[in-house]
Design a protein around this motif. Sequence first.
Motif, PDB file in Angstrom:
ATOM      1  N   LEU A 183       0.856  -1.197   0.000  1.00 25.17           N
ATOM      2  CA  LEU A 183       0.000   0.000   0.000  1.00 25.17           C
ATOM      3  C   LEU A 183       0.889   1.243   0.000  1.00 25.17           C
ATOM      4  O   LEU A 183       1.788   1.375   0.843  1.00 25.17           O
ATOM      5  CB  LEU A 183      -0.859   0.033   1.252  1.00 25.17           C
ATOM      6  CG  LEU A 183      -2.266  -0.561   1.225  1.00 25.17           C
ATOM      7  CD1 LEU A 183      -2.989  -0.195   2.518  1.00 25.17           C
ATOM      8  CD2 LEU A 183      -3.081  -0.088   0.034  1.00 25.17           C
TER       9      LEU A 183
ATOM     10  N   GLU B 210       0.813   5.142   0.703  1.00 29.02           N
ATOM     11  CA  GLU B 210      -0.076   6.074   1.402  1.00 29.02           C
ATOM     12  C   GLU B 210       0.536   7.479   1.401  1.00 29.02           C
ATOM     13  O   GLU B 210       1.726   7.649   1.108  1.00 29.02           O
ATOM     14  CB  GLU B 210      -0.298   5.596   2.843  1.00 29.02           C
ATOM     15  CG  GLU B 210      -1.018   4.252   2.863  1.00 29.02           C
ATOM     16  CD  GLU B 210      -1.119   3.616   4.250  1.00 29.02           C
ATOM     17  OE1 GLU B 210      -2.208   3.180   4.601  1.00 29.02           O
ATOM     18  OE2 GLU B 210      -0.093   3.567   4.953  1.00 29.02           O
ATOM     19  N   ARG B 211      -0.309   8.467   1.737  1.00 33.34           N
ATOM     20  CA  ARG B 211       0.170   9.854   1.776  1.00 33.34           C
ATOM     21  C   ARG B 211      -0.413  10.538   3.011  1.00 33.34           C
ATOM     22  O   ARG B 211      -1.601  10.362   3.299  1.00 33.34           O
ATOM     23  CB  ARG B 211      -0.310  10.551   0.503  1.00 33.34           C
ATOM     24  CG  ARG B 211       0.491  11.748   0.135  1.00 33.34           C
ATOM     25  CD  ARG B 211       0.492  11.935  -1.341  1.00 33.34           C
ATOM     26  NE  ARG B 211      -0.563  12.867  -1.716  1.00 33.34           N
ATOM     27  CZ  ARG B 211      -0.560  13.552  -2.846  1.00 33.34           C
ATOM     28  NH1 ARG B 211       0.396  13.385  -3.724  1.00 33.34           N
ATOM     29  NH2 ARG B 211      -1.526  14.376  -3.128  1.00 33.34           N
ATOM     30  N   ASP B 212       0.429  11.311   3.735  1.00 31.19           N
ATOM     31  CA  ASP B 212      -0.091  11.986   4.928  1.00 31.19           C
ATOM     32  C   ASP B 212      -0.584  13.385   4.577  1.00 31.19           C
ATOM     33  O   ASP B 212      -0.576  13.780   3.408  1.00 31.19           O
ATOM     34  CB  ASP B 212       0.965  11.995   6.052  1.00 31.19           C
ATOM     35  CG  ASP B 212       2.186  12.825   5.692  1.00 31.19           C
ATOM     36  OD1 ASP B 212       2.104  13.627   4.727  1.00 31.19           O
ATOM     37  OD2 ASP B 212       3.229  12.675   6.351  1.00 31.19           O
TER      38      ASP B 212
ATOM     39  N   GLN C 216       4.854  10.697   1.095  1.00 35.97           N
ATOM     40  CA  GLN C 216       4.460   9.336   0.696  1.00 35.97           C
ATOM     41  C   GLN C 216       5.131   8.295   1.576  1.00 35.97           C
ATOM     42  O   GLN C 216       6.292   8.446   1.940  1.00 35.97           O
ATOM     43  CB  GLN C 216       4.866   9.137  -0.770  1.00 35.97           C
ATOM     44  CG  GLN C 216       4.351   7.857  -1.366  1.00 35.97           C
ATOM     45  CD  GLN C 216       4.493   7.847  -2.872  1.00 35.97           C
ATOM     46  OE1 GLN C 216       4.132   8.790  -3.557  1.00 35.97           O
ATOM     47  NE2 GLN C 216       5.015   6.762  -3.404  1.00 35.97           N
ATOM     48  N   SER C 217       4.412   7.236   1.937  1.00 37.01           N
ATOM     49  CA  SER C 217       5.024   6.115   2.665  1.00 37.01           C
ATOM     50  C   SER C 217       4.471   4.809   2.118  1.00 37.01           C
ATOM     51  O   SER C 217       3.455   4.798   1.419  1.00 37.01           O
ATOM     52  CB  SER C 217       4.730   6.228   4.158  1.00 37.01           C
ATOM     53  OG  SER C 217       3.337   6.186   4.364  1.00 37.01           O
TER      54      SER C 217
ATOM     55  N   ARG D 126       3.687   0.503   3.007  1.00 26.66           N
ATOM     56  CA  ARG D 126       3.656  -0.597   3.968  1.00 26.66           C
ATOM     57  C   ARG D 126       3.053  -1.809   3.294  1.00 26.66           C
ATOM     58  O   ARG D 126       2.354  -1.682   2.283  1.00 26.66           O
ATOM     59  CB  ARG D 126       2.892  -0.224   5.238  1.00 26.66           C
ATOM     60  CG  ARG D 126       1.406  -0.115   5.089  1.00 26.66           C
ATOM     61  CD  ARG D 126       0.759   0.395   6.375  1.00 26.66           C
ATOM     62  NE  ARG D 126      -0.609   0.793   6.107  1.00 26.66           N
ATOM     63  CZ  ARG D 126      -1.678   0.018   6.322  1.00 26.66           C
ATOM     64  NH1 ARG D 126      -1.523  -1.205   6.796  1.00 26.66           N
ATOM     65  NH2 ARG D 126      -2.901   0.448   6.049  1.00 26.66           N
TER      66      ARG D 126
ATOM     67  N   TRP E 265      -5.376   7.840  -3.318  1.00 22.50           N
ATOM     68  CA  TRP E 265      -4.678   7.382  -2.112  1.00 22.50           C
ATOM     69  C   TRP E 265      -5.649   6.716  -1.164  1.00 22.50           C
ATOM     70  O   TRP E 265      -6.753   7.231  -1.008  1.00 22.50           O
ATOM     71  CB  TRP E 265      -4.002   8.567  -1.412  1.00 22.50           C
ATOM     72  CG  TRP E 265      -3.126   9.295  -2.349  1.00 22.50           C
ATOM     73  CD1 TRP E 265      -3.481  10.316  -3.178  1.00 22.50           C
ATOM     74  CD2 TRP E 265      -1.749   9.028  -2.629  1.00 22.50           C
ATOM     75  NE1 TRP E 265      -2.419  10.711  -3.941  1.00 22.50           N
ATOM     76  CE2 TRP E 265      -1.336   9.947  -3.616  1.00 22.50           C
ATOM     77  CE3 TRP E 265      -0.815   8.115  -2.129  1.00 22.50           C
ATOM     78  CZ2 TRP E 265      -0.043   9.961  -4.112  1.00 22.50           C
ATOM     79  CZ3 TRP E 265       0.474   8.150  -2.623  1.00 22.50           C
ATOM     80  CH2 TRP E 265       0.843   9.063  -3.603  1.00 22.50           C
ATOM     81  N   PRO E 266      -5.264   5.641  -0.462  1.00 22.60           N
ATOM     82  CA  PRO E 266      -4.031   4.881  -0.694  1.00 22.60           C
ATOM     83  C   PRO E 266      -4.131   4.142  -2.024  1.00 22.60           C
ATOM     84  O   PRO E 266      -5.194   4.112  -2.636  1.00 22.60           O
ATOM     85  CB  PRO E 266      -4.008   3.903   0.476  1.00 22.60           C
ATOM     86  CG  PRO E 266      -5.449   3.699   0.821  1.00 22.60           C
ATOM     87  CD  PRO E 266      -6.142   4.986   0.521  1.00 22.60           C
TER      88      PRO E 266
ATOM     89  N   TYR F 132      -6.706  -0.033  -7.642  1.00 25.03           N
ATOM     90  CA  TYR F 132      -5.780  -0.956  -6.973  1.00 25.03           C
ATOM     91  C   TYR F 132      -5.161  -1.942  -7.968  1.00 25.03           C
ATOM     92  O   TYR F 132      -5.867  -2.558  -8.777  1.00 25.03           O
ATOM     93  CB  TYR F 132      -6.515  -1.744  -5.884  1.00 25.03           C
ATOM     94  CG  TYR F 132      -6.730  -0.997  -4.585  1.00 25.03           C
ATOM     95  CD1 TYR F 132      -6.251   0.296  -4.383  1.00 25.03           C
ATOM     96  CD2 TYR F 132      -7.401  -1.613  -3.538  1.00 25.03           C
ATOM     97  CE1 TYR F 132      -6.444   0.956  -3.178  1.00 25.03           C
ATOM     98  CE2 TYR F 132      -7.598  -0.955  -2.321  1.00 25.03           C
ATOM     99  CZ  TYR F 132      -7.115   0.323  -2.159  1.00 25.03           C
ATOM    100  OH  TYR F 132      -7.302   0.970  -0.965  1.00 25.03           O
TER     101      TYR F 132
END
Length: 329
Positions: free
Chosen positions: A8, A10-12, A17-18, A20, A61-62, A99
């Motif tokens: 996945l 993801e963005r805060d 961006q991160s 996991r 996102w995600p 996805y």
Amino acid sequence: MEQFKAILVERDAEKRQSLRVADLTEADLMEGDVVVRVAHSTVNYKDGLAITGKLPVVRRWPMIPGIDLAGTVVSSQDPEFSPGDEVVLNGWGVGEVHYGAYAGLARVKGDWLIHKPEGLSGADCMAVGTAGYTAMLCVLALERHGLTPAMGPVVVSGANGGVGTVAITLLARLGWHVIAVTGRTSEAEFLASLGAAEVLDRAELSGEPKLLGKERWIAGVDTVGSKVLANMLAMTTGEGAVAACGNAMGMDLTTSVAPFILRGVSLLGINSVTVPRDRRVAAWARLAADLDRDKLAALTTRIGFDEIVQTATDIVEGKVRGRVVVDIG
Ligand code: NDP
């Protein structure tokens, strides 16, 4: 309900961006009418951009990245597909706004799928992937322009990349004299093994382009854009054409009208993402017919799910040679 692993992105709130690895179930997937058990995927340059966030490939996102998949239909509300069918998907915004492939299951629209082409395994199809499929679209565009090997050489840039290696392999098999343009001349032997007749240092095509240069090729496949494409156009023989599909060097293209109005050169744009089904099926049939399987194997590396993220980083740094197949399921 069955759980499966998915990458996945993801963005805060600050748009950082991160990544996991998440355990998901089918209920977590986006809308679609066909559920596919993903067996294989690949890592294209675009997947590298999505995972590293270097360019805004991901637009929802995600996101589960991965633009290509091969697998088996689990359930389908599309009459074209039944459970057990082997299918392939390239593009259609999968891994960008829907996805994607880096997950045990994918739920997609039936319109985006094709039946796995005869004569290629699912892993072969991912060794080809969007990169190889795009190489075939470039070859078909040059053929539609009326170009043949008897008219002169073809030049291929980004030669060691996914599109480049498959383009060289296909064009050599079809009888073309292939000039491979690379920043990695140390790979000249590998490129020759794929069928390149000559290897040209990318530096020779990276300077400011002249209005017109010495005519050196009748056809081109460009995967890098920017100055290399501008120089390729300036050095294309009259009535020739360059199929442009990539931007590994840059999105820019500063050229002049000279090649177009003084030599009748054509620039053919290639977009693999939304090709209508009949043309997709035709391109895959040509890949099944024209691609040398031994050479495909020689240009392919196989990795596991856990190696996707590192490979994605490597590909945007220009460190990956040829194609990568990911074993998902
Ligand atoms: P790869 O990363 O596998 O290959 C790109 C190659 O370009 C590298 O191997 C390298 O080849 C060369 N390269 C890398 N960095 C630079 C640079 N800074 N300047 C000049 N050349 C560079 O990517 P793919 O083959 O998967 O994709 C190639 C391009 O095509 C990408 O831009 C991708 O986004 C685009 N693409 C477009 C599609 C479409 O639908 N239009 C579909 C598929 C891909 P070498 O070391 O030999 O010089």
